[in-house]
Design a protein around this motif. Structure first.
Motif, PDB file in Angstrom:
ATOM      1  N   GLU A  71       8.393  35.407  36.130  1.00 52.84           N
ATOM      2  CA  GLU A  71       8.556  34.519  37.277  1.00 52.84           C
ATOM      3  C   GLU A  71       9.303  35.245  38.374  1.00 52.84           C
ATOM      4  O   GLU A  71      10.030  36.205  38.119  1.00 52.84           O
ATOM      5  CB  GLU A  71       9.272  33.225  36.893  1.00 52.84           C
ATOM      6  CG  GLU A  71      10.711  33.365  36.490  1.00 52.84           C
ATOM      7  CD  GLU A  71      11.317  32.030  36.068  1.00 52.84           C
ATOM      8  OE1 GLU A  71      10.933  30.989  36.622  1.00 52.84           O
ATOM      9  OE2 GLU A  71      12.168  32.044  35.169  1.00 52.84           O
TER      10      GLU A  71
ATOM     11  N   LYS B  35       5.627  31.600  38.795  1.00 52.08           N
ATOM     12  CA  LYS B  35       5.390  31.918  37.388  1.00 52.08           C
ATOM     13  C   LYS B  35       4.001  32.543  37.255  1.00 52.08           C
ATOM     14  O   LYS B  35       3.063  32.138  37.934  1.00 52.08           O
ATOM     15  CB  LYS B  35       5.458  30.648  36.541  1.00 52.08           C
ATOM     16  CG  LYS B  35       6.826  30.002  36.468  1.00 52.08           C
ATOM     17  CD  LYS B  35       6.731  28.657  35.772  1.00 52.08           C
ATOM     18  CE  LYS B  35       8.047  27.962  35.591  1.00 52.08           C
ATOM     19  NZ  LYS B  35       8.898  27.895  36.761  1.00 52.08           N
TER      20      LYS B  35
ATOM     21  N   PHE C  14       1.249  28.207  37.113  1.00 48.87           N
ATOM     22  CA  PHE C  14       1.496  29.642  37.111  1.00 48.87           C
ATOM     23  C   PHE C  14       0.660  30.165  38.273  1.00 48.87           C
ATOM     24  O   PHE C  14      -0.566  30.158  38.194  1.00 48.87           O
ATOM     25  CB  PHE C  14       1.069  30.254  35.778  1.00 48.87           C
ATOM     26  CG  PHE C  14       2.036  29.997  34.645  1.00 48.87           C
ATOM     27  CD1 PHE C  14       2.723  31.054  34.066  1.00 48.87           C
ATOM     28  CD2 PHE C  14       2.246  28.715  34.157  1.00 48.87           C
ATOM     29  CE1 PHE C  14       3.620  30.836  33.023  1.00 48.87           C
ATOM     30  CE2 PHE C  14       3.133  28.489  33.113  1.00 48.87           C
ATOM     31  CZ  PHE C  14       3.827  29.552  32.549  1.00 48.87           C
TER      32      PHE C  14
END
Length: 160
Positions: free
Chosen positions: A87, A118, A113
């Protein structure tokens, strides 16, 4: 000596019923059981690196549709020798990338993500991974169960 033999046989006899509880007619865990994590993975994509030999980045959305907390312990990518969840974070006024701990998802939680946040770094990519193709992203949760999702493979200049 007779007492020692008797004690040994008594212990063996006591253990036999217990051994029967661990196998026998109990259903065995199948690959279908391993995908019952409660997680749903969508929009998975591997972005290939601009420079050959550098790691690729995997982006996706994950939602906990189950009824209990889930911690994602690790990620793997088919065709990569290893993968690591990372991250971006601010450190001393600068944005830096680092390995992240297991994200915990409560029931109903969604986590993205995405570029700049992330993501999963995929290392030592196989030459068979080419833009326009597909690969697999596997997320393993605490406890060992896993979920696998198909991921589109994108070139370095493609939309992420």
């Amino acid at each position: 000596m007779n007492f020692a033999r008797f004690a040994g046989l008594a212990l063996l006899a006591a253990a036999l019923p217990l051994a029967g509880c661990t196998g026998g007619n109990a259903p065995s865990e199948t690959s279908a059981d391993k995908s019952e994590t409660g997680l749903e993975v969508t929009d998975a994509r591997l972005v290939l690196p601009a420079v050959s030999g550098n790691p690729g980045a995997v982006y996706f959305n994950v939602e906990n549709k189950g009824d209990r907390n889930v911690a994602i312990r690790s990620a793997s990518v088919k065709g990569a020798s290893s993968a690591m969840m990372h991250e971006m974070a601010e450190w001393d006024g600068e944005m830096v990338m680092g390995e992240m701990g297991p994200p915990m998802l409560q029931p109903g939680d969604k986590v993205s993500f995405e570029p700049g946040g992330k993501h999963v770094m995929a290392f030592d990519l196989d030459s068979s991974l080419v833009a326009g193709g597909k690969t697999e992203l596997t997320l393993t949760i605490a406890g060992g169960k896993s979920v696998t999702a198909e991921a589109d493979i994108k070139g370095p200049g493609d939309e992420r």
